[in-house]
Enzyme design. Structure first.
Site, short mmCIF file in Angstrom:
data_model
loop_
_atom_site.label_atom_id
_atom_site.label_comp_id
_atom_site.label_asym_id
_atom_site.label_seq_id
_atom_site.Cartn_x
_atom_site.Cartn_y
_atom_site.Cartn_z
N ARG A 196 4.64 -7.64 6.36
CA ARG A 196 4.47 -8.48 5.17
C ARG A 196 4.40 -7.65 3.90
O ARG A 196 4.05 -6.47 3.94
CB ARG A 196 3.18 -9.31 5.29
N LYS B 271 -9.78 -5.13 -1.18
CA LYS B 271 -9.25 -4.97 0.18
C LYS B 271 -8.23 -3.84 0.28
O LYS B 271 -8.11 -3.17 1.28
CB LYS B 271 -8.60 -6.28 0.62
N ALA C 95 -3.01 -15.70 5.53
CA ALA C 95 -3.24 -16.08 6.92
C ALA C 95 -4.37 -17.10 7.06
O ALA C 95 -4.51 -17.71 8.11
CB ALA C 95 -3.57 -14.84 7.75
N PHE D 175 -4.77 -11.04 9.92
CA PHE D 175 -6.15 -11.14 10.41
C PHE D 175 -6.21 -11.03 11.93
O PHE D 175 -5.36 -10.40 12.56
CB PHE D 175 -6.81 -12.42 9.92
N PHE E 126 -11.48 6.49 16.11
CA PHE E 126 -12.34 6.97 15.04
C PHE E 126 -13.07 8.21 15.54
O PHE E 126 -13.37 8.34 16.74
CB PHE E 126 -13.36 5.91 14.61
N TRP F 52 -3.39 7.00 12.74
CA TRP F 52 -3.83 7.23 11.36
C TRP F 52 -3.79 8.72 11.04
O TRP F 52 -3.29 9.13 9.99
CB TRP F 52 -5.25 6.68 11.16
#
Length: 569
Positions: free
Chosen positions: A106, A117, A285, A313, A393, A421
């Site tokens: 998107r 955000k 969404a 989401f 993480f 990431w």
């Protein structure tokens, strides 16, 4: 006993610093990777382009590739990394496993970029670029949608002041205006003030552009003719006899479509590792279906063997709407779902406060796994095989990761640790290999959750509430009851349901984490998006014009004399 998981922090550049340091290829070279040439492109500079209508037409008879959906557990402030995982998985497939593949995502809204955000271009070493362009004006699609929406608003108000031959009831107008910024002062406005020459005074409102029905329409339309047909069905309000008044009644669809003629075409960009990516469309969404455009997804499937896409989401909102609305309208058949989770987020669902997430807590993690289980069961209920991507993480402990993996195995799924990431596509190779293996060994038996014909509006709503959200049942306020009766009478009982619900919980209460079952859902209103082709039951308080935080992200954004942007995150 608790175990501290504090570890030395590795200094990682910001997302924008990583993006600006990458070596992008000219977009013509990216196009060649998916079988397109320069004549198939409408260039927007050196690194982004729209796909020509001729290329769209030529691809229609090709065989479809495999469709992989990236979704997530219920979002938390701890972060899940769905878009980052989608990009990283795409990079792993293309750049590392050398598969003919691409990504379809998107477009970000300006509102979150300047608010709190952030954008939607991935993160770390799994991003789509040029990051600044994608997160700001890009190719102007959202501006075109803003203008088309407000053109209809202007035509409506002009009709009112020019004797109102359609007898539109000024107290029953639903169509407002939009702007692609978080501006809470525009949520409730009065228009037409200043005397009879300036309009008919009435209460109105602004939404953020991505909440416009036109955004949903653009993302579901299959070509210009379908776009015009959908635009013509938009209901702007009702006349004094209670009958709907549409954009076609105002003769607006042609001029609106003219403004959208370029916006409907997919945008081609690339990832940090030069994987081709369509970034096109971005409906909310919460109140819409939260997926990129049908045109982009269908074209990607014609051009490559594997397409990684995402839905907004958590899976209760994005994936359910992807399956029941987008796939139904577009005739898509997803082959695999990647469900993104993090140990941190699961611990939050188990009751751990944000500031305590660095500490190992297996008891809370076990409780939080109820949310993951609900999403796995829901997704498998659609007949599509599921792979859980555990987004890494640094604070994750071996015991926590082991618990998640063993839990997934016990629930007929498989969990793969992913580190896209920090390491880009290389950190997603295990995930990509697992996805390819699942697609090969477990064919999809996709089917929507409910049938359109032969089921009432309430039956569809209650199916979603009980089977996806885990509610015991649904209660309807009088306004919702009246709307359901009205839409049934005018023939909108055989369309999909697009639930408007908080993303922060699988329930309609944003404070409830995990996967509660001892609750009932309340529907306050039901709205119609006639052009998009679905009904929108409203639960809780859904904000269609967000506000800015106390310290907006916009305060940190700047540009130097050479046009280099900083602080975009």
């Amino acid at each position: 006993m608790t175990v501290s998981t504090d570890k030395p922090k590795k200094v990682v550049p910001s997302d924008i610093e990583i993006a600006q340091a990458t070596q992008m290829k000219p977009i013509t070279e990216i196009a060649e990777m998916i079988g397109l040439n320069e004549d198939d492109l409408e260039l927007y500079g050196k690194y982004k382009a729209k796909i020509s209508q001729e290329a769209l037409d030529r691809a229609k008879n090709k065989e479809d590739g495999k469709l992989i959906l990236c979704t997530a557990i219920t979002p938390t402030p701890a972060g899940e990394g769905k878009s980052t995982t989608a990009v990283g998985l795409g990079q792993a497939l293309s750049a590392h496993l050398k598969k003919n593949s691409m990504i379809a995502l998107r477009e970000p809204s300006l509102g979150p970029c300047f608010g709190i955000k952030g954008g939607a271009a991935g993160g770390g070493y799994s991003q789509v670029v040029p990051m600044e362009d994608i997160n700001l004006h890009f190719t102007g699609d959202i501006h075109a949608i803003t203008t088309a929406h407000n053109l209809l608003s202007a035509l409506l108000d002009n009709h009112l002041i020019k004797d109102n031959p359609l007898k539109i009831d000024t107290n029953n107008i639903s169509w407002g205006r939009v702007v692609d910024l978080n501006d809470r002062a525009l949520r409730h406005v009065k228009v037409g003030l200043g005397g009879s020459e300036h309009g008919v005074p009435r209460d109105s409102h602004f939404d953020i552009t991505v909440a416009s029905e036109i955004m949903a329409i653009l993302c579901l339309a299959d070509g210009i003719e379908d776009l015009k047909s959908r635009l013509s069905k938009i209901i702007v309000g009702y006349n004094t006899d209670g009958e709907p008044v549409t954009a076609a009644d105002l003769k607006a669809q042609g001029s609106m479509a003219a403004l959208l003629k370029d916006a409907i075409r997919p945008n081609l960009v690339q990832t940090l590792e030069n994987t081709p990516a369509f970034v096109h469309g971005g409906p909310f969404a919460n109140i819409a279906h939260g997926c990129n455009s049908v045109e982009a997804t269908k074209l990607a499937l014609k051009l490559t063997d594997y397409v990684v896409t995402e839905a907004g989401f958590g899976a209760d909102l994005g994936a359910e709407k992807f399956f029941d609305i987008k796939c139904r309208f577009a005739g898509l058949k997803p082959d695999c779902v990647v469900l993104v989770a993090t140990v941190r987020a699961l611990k939050m669902h188990g009751g751990v406060a944000f500031e305590d997430l660095k500490t190992e807590n297996l008891q809370a993690l076990e409780k939080g796994l109820e949310n993951l289980t609900r999403h796995i069961d829901n997704l498998e209920g659609f007949g599509v095989p599921v792979v859980v991507a555990v987004n890494k993480f640094i604070t994750d402990t071996d015991a926590e990761v082991k618990m998640v993996k063993e839990h997934c195995e016990a629930h007929n799924s498989v969990a793969v640790y992913s580190d896209v990431w920090e390491h880009g596509g290389a950190g997603g190779v295990d995930l990509a290999e697992t996805v390819l293996d699942i697609i090969e060994k477990k064919p999809s038996n996709f089917k929507p959750l409910y049938e359109l014909e032969g089921t009432t509006i309430k039956e569809k709503i209650e199916t979603i509430a009980t089977k996806i959200y885990g509610a015991q049942g649904v209660d309807y306020l009088s306004e919702a009851e009246e709307a359901i009766d009205r839409y049934t009478k005018i023939g909108y009982d055989n369309v999909p349901i697009c639930m408007a619900k908080t993303q922060a919980s699988i329930t309609d209460d944003p404070t409830k984490r995990g996967a509660p079952t001892d609750w009932r859902m309340t529907v306050r209103q039901v709205r119609v998006s006639a052009g998009a082709g679905f009904l929108v039951p409203i639960t809780g308080t859904i904000m269609t014009m967000p506000g800015l935080p106390k310290v907006p992200a916009a305060e940190a954004i700047d540009v130097d004399d050479h046009g280099k942007i900083t602080g975009l995150f």
